[in-house]
Write a protein that holds these residues in place. Structure first.
Motif, PDB file in Angstrom:
ATOM      1  N   LEU A 114     -89.467  24.718 -30.765  1.00 40.49           N
ATOM      2  CA  LEU A 114     -88.182  25.367 -30.954  1.00 40.49           C
ATOM      3  C   LEU A 114     -87.171  24.620 -30.089  1.00 40.49           C
ATOM      4  O   LEU A 114     -87.520  24.098 -29.029  1.00 40.49           O
ATOM      5  CB  LEU A 114     -88.262  26.833 -30.512  1.00 40.49           C
ATOM      6  CG  LEU A 114     -89.260  27.715 -31.254  1.00 40.49           C
ATOM      7  CD1 LEU A 114     -89.366  29.085 -30.581  1.00 40.49           C
ATOM      8  CD2 LEU A 114     -88.876  27.864 -32.719  1.00 40.49           C
ATOM      9  N   PRO A 115     -85.907  24.566 -30.497  1.00 39.19           N
ATOM     10  CA  PRO A 115     -84.910  23.922 -29.636  1.00 39.19           C
ATOM     11  C   PRO A 115     -84.723  24.710 -28.341  1.00 39.19           C
ATOM     12  O   PRO A 115     -84.900  25.932 -28.323  1.00 39.19           O
ATOM     13  CB  PRO A 115     -83.638  23.941 -30.491  1.00 39.19           C
ATOM     14  CG  PRO A 115     -83.861  24.966 -31.540  1.00 39.19           C
ATOM     15  CD  PRO A 115     -85.344  25.087 -31.740  1.00 39.19           C
ATOM     16  N   GLY A 116     -84.375  24.003 -27.282  1.00 41.91           N
ATOM     17  CA  GLY A 116     -84.131  24.685 -26.016  1.00 41.91           C
ATOM     18  C   GLY A 116     -84.044  23.717 -24.868  1.00 41.91           C
ATOM     19  O   GLY A 116     -84.166  22.506 -25.043  1.00 41.91           O
ATOM     20  N   GLY A 117     -83.842  24.279 -23.673  1.00 40.87           N
ATOM     21  CA  GLY A 117     -83.746  23.446 -22.489  1.00 40.87           C
ATOM     22  C   GLY A 117     -83.318  24.245 -21.285  1.00 40.87           C
ATOM     23  O   GLY A 117     -83.268  25.480 -21.321  1.00 40.87           O
ATOM     24  N   GLY A 118     -82.977  23.533 -20.226  1.00 41.67           N
ATOM     25  CA  GLY A 118     -82.695  24.138 -18.931  1.00 41.67           C
ATOM     26  C   GLY A 118     -81.335  24.801 -18.837  1.00 41.67           C
ATOM     27  O   GLY A 118     -80.357  24.372 -19.445  1.00 41.67           O
ATOM     28  N   HIS A 119     -81.318  25.842 -18.038  1.00 43.19           N
ATOM     29  CA  HIS A 119     -80.109  26.621 -17.762  1.00 43.19           C
ATOM     30  C   HIS A 119     -79.266  25.887 -16.723  1.00 43.19           C
ATOM     31  O   HIS A 119     -79.780  25.459 -15.689  1.00 43.19           O
ATOM     32  CB  HIS A 119     -80.546  28.000 -17.239  1.00 43.19           C
ATOM     33  CG  HIS A 119     -79.440  28.924 -16.908  1.00 43.19           C
ATOM     34  ND1 HIS A 119     -78.587  29.442 -17.849  1.00 43.19           N
ATOM     35  CD2 HIS A 119     -79.047  29.448 -15.722  1.00 43.19           C
ATOM     36  CE1 HIS A 119     -77.720  30.248 -17.269  1.00 43.19           C
ATOM     37  NE2 HIS A 119     -77.981  30.268 -15.967  1.00 43.19           N
ATOM     38  N   ASP A 120     -77.971  25.728 -17.008  1.00 44.27           N
ATOM     39  CA  ASP A 120     -77.059  25.033 -16.101  1.00 44.27           C
ATOM     40  C   ASP A 120     -76.238  26.018 -15.280  1.00 44.27           C
ATOM     41  O   ASP A 120     -75.901  27.116 -15.755  1.00 44.27           O
ATOM     42  CB  ASP A 120     -76.091  24.141 -16.886  1.00 44.27           C
ATOM     43  CG  ASP A 120     -76.752  22.908 -17.471  1.00 44.27           C
ATOM     44  OD1 ASP A 120     -77.874  22.562 -17.041  1.00 44.27           O
ATOM     45  OD2 ASP A 120     -76.140  22.280 -18.358  1.00 44.27           O
ATOM     46  N   VAL A 121     -75.885  25.606 -14.075  1.00 44.21           N
ATOM     47  CA  VAL A 121     -75.000  26.393 -13.219  1.00 44.21           C
ATOM     48  C   VAL A 121     -73.689  26.636 -13.971  1.00 44.21           C
ATOM     49  O   VAL A 121     -73.159  25.728 -14.618  1.00 44.21           O
ATOM     50  CB  VAL A 121     -74.732  25.653 -11.884  1.00 44.21           C
ATOM     51  CG1 VAL A 121     -73.660  26.360 -11.073  1.00 44.21           C
ATOM     52  CG2 VAL A 121     -76.012  25.512 -11.090  1.00 44.21           C
ATOM     53  N   GLY A 122     -73.200  27.864 -13.890  1.00 44.81           N
ATOM     54  CA  GLY A 122     -71.930  28.202 -14.518  1.00 44.81           C
ATOM     55  C   GLY A 122     -72.051  28.719 -15.936  1.00 44.81           C
ATOM     56  O   GLY A 122     -71.048  29.107 -16.538  1.00 44.81           O
ATOM     57  N   GLU A 123     -73.251  28.726 -16.494  1.00 49.13           N
ATOM     58  CA  GLU A 123     -73.466  29.223 -17.850  1.00 49.13           C
ATOM     59  C   GLU A 123     -74.076  30.616 -17.813  1.00 49.13           C
ATOM     60  O   GLU A 123     -74.861  30.925 -16.914  1.00 49.13           O
ATOM     61  CB  GLU A 123     -74.495  28.357 -18.602  1.00 49.13           C
ATOM     62  CG  GLU A 123     -74.035  27.030 -19.043  1.00 49.13           C
ATOM     63  CD  GLU A 123     -75.112  26.288 -19.835  1.00 49.13           C
ATOM     64  OE1 GLU A 123     -74.743  25.657 -20.832  1.00 49.13           O
ATOM     65  OE2 GLU A 123     -76.298  26.337 -19.451  1.00 49.13           O
ATOM     66  N   SER A 124     -73.765  31.413 -18.830  1.00 50.73           N
ATOM     67  CA  SER A 124     -74.584  32.599 -19.078  1.00 50.73           C
ATOM     68  C   SER A 124     -75.829  32.091 -19.785  1.00 50.73           C
ATOM     69  O   SER A 124     -75.833  30.989 -20.351  1.00 50.73           O
ATOM     70  CB  SER A 124     -73.833  33.615 -19.946  1.00 50.73           C
ATOM     71  OG  SER A 124     -73.746  33.139 -21.278  1.00 50.73           O
TER      72      SER A 124
END
Length: 157
Positions: free
Chosen positions: A46-56
């Motif tokens: 499935l598409p996806g990846g890491g959570h970045d600072v400043g994002e919900s």
């Protein structure tokens, strides 16, 4: 960058990082699932990846899906949280990441299929055909859980 997934393997390196990440379970009007072939390990996912600072976290789902597939999505709900410390991903740069992944369901709202630096193929797949795809067991679990509509958790972003 290459990646090797270890799942409850005594030869796995000790984890040296944890990165909150997301995967997007996206189905179109025909019920087909949006799948990518990863460029780092050649497996379907499935598409996806890491959570970045400043994002919900929902922004992360939207960004990662767009970046990897060209498809714009709207997040609907949560199907699972996966934190198995026995799943370690070793990257070429020496990072050995312990799994921490949140799977969200989403609907496509626009865009066109395309590949990226992180994907070599992108396609819509009928759920009945998913067994023919080379998918890591932990990703297969996420897909199975997301297909099970009794596992829905409302998400308020």
């Amino acid at each position: 960058m290459g990646r090797i997934d270890y799942l409850h393997d005594p030869a796995a390196p000790p984890a040296n990082s944890v990165v909150p990440s997301v995967v997007a379970f996206v189905q179109d009007e025909q019920g087909r699932v949006l799948m990518i072939r990863r460029s780092d390990n050649g497996l379907w996912a499935l598409p996806g990846g890491g959570h970045d600072v400043g994002e919900s976290i929902s922004d992360t789902v939207i960004r990662e899906t767009r970046e990897e597939t060209g498809i714009e999505v709207e997040v609907s709900d949560l199907s699972g949280i996966y934190t198995d410390p026995g799943h370690v991903m070793l990257y070429d740069d020496g990072e050995a990441r312990q799994q921490f992944s949140i799977c969200f369901r989403a609907q496509p709202v626009g865009g066109e299929l395309r590949t990226s630096d992180e994907t070599t193929e992108v396609r819509w797949v009928d759920p009945a055909d998913l067994k023919a795809f080379d998918v890591h067991p932990t990703m297969r679990l996420r897909i199975d859980h997301a297909l099970d509509r009794t596992r829905t958790v409302p998400y308020i972003g």
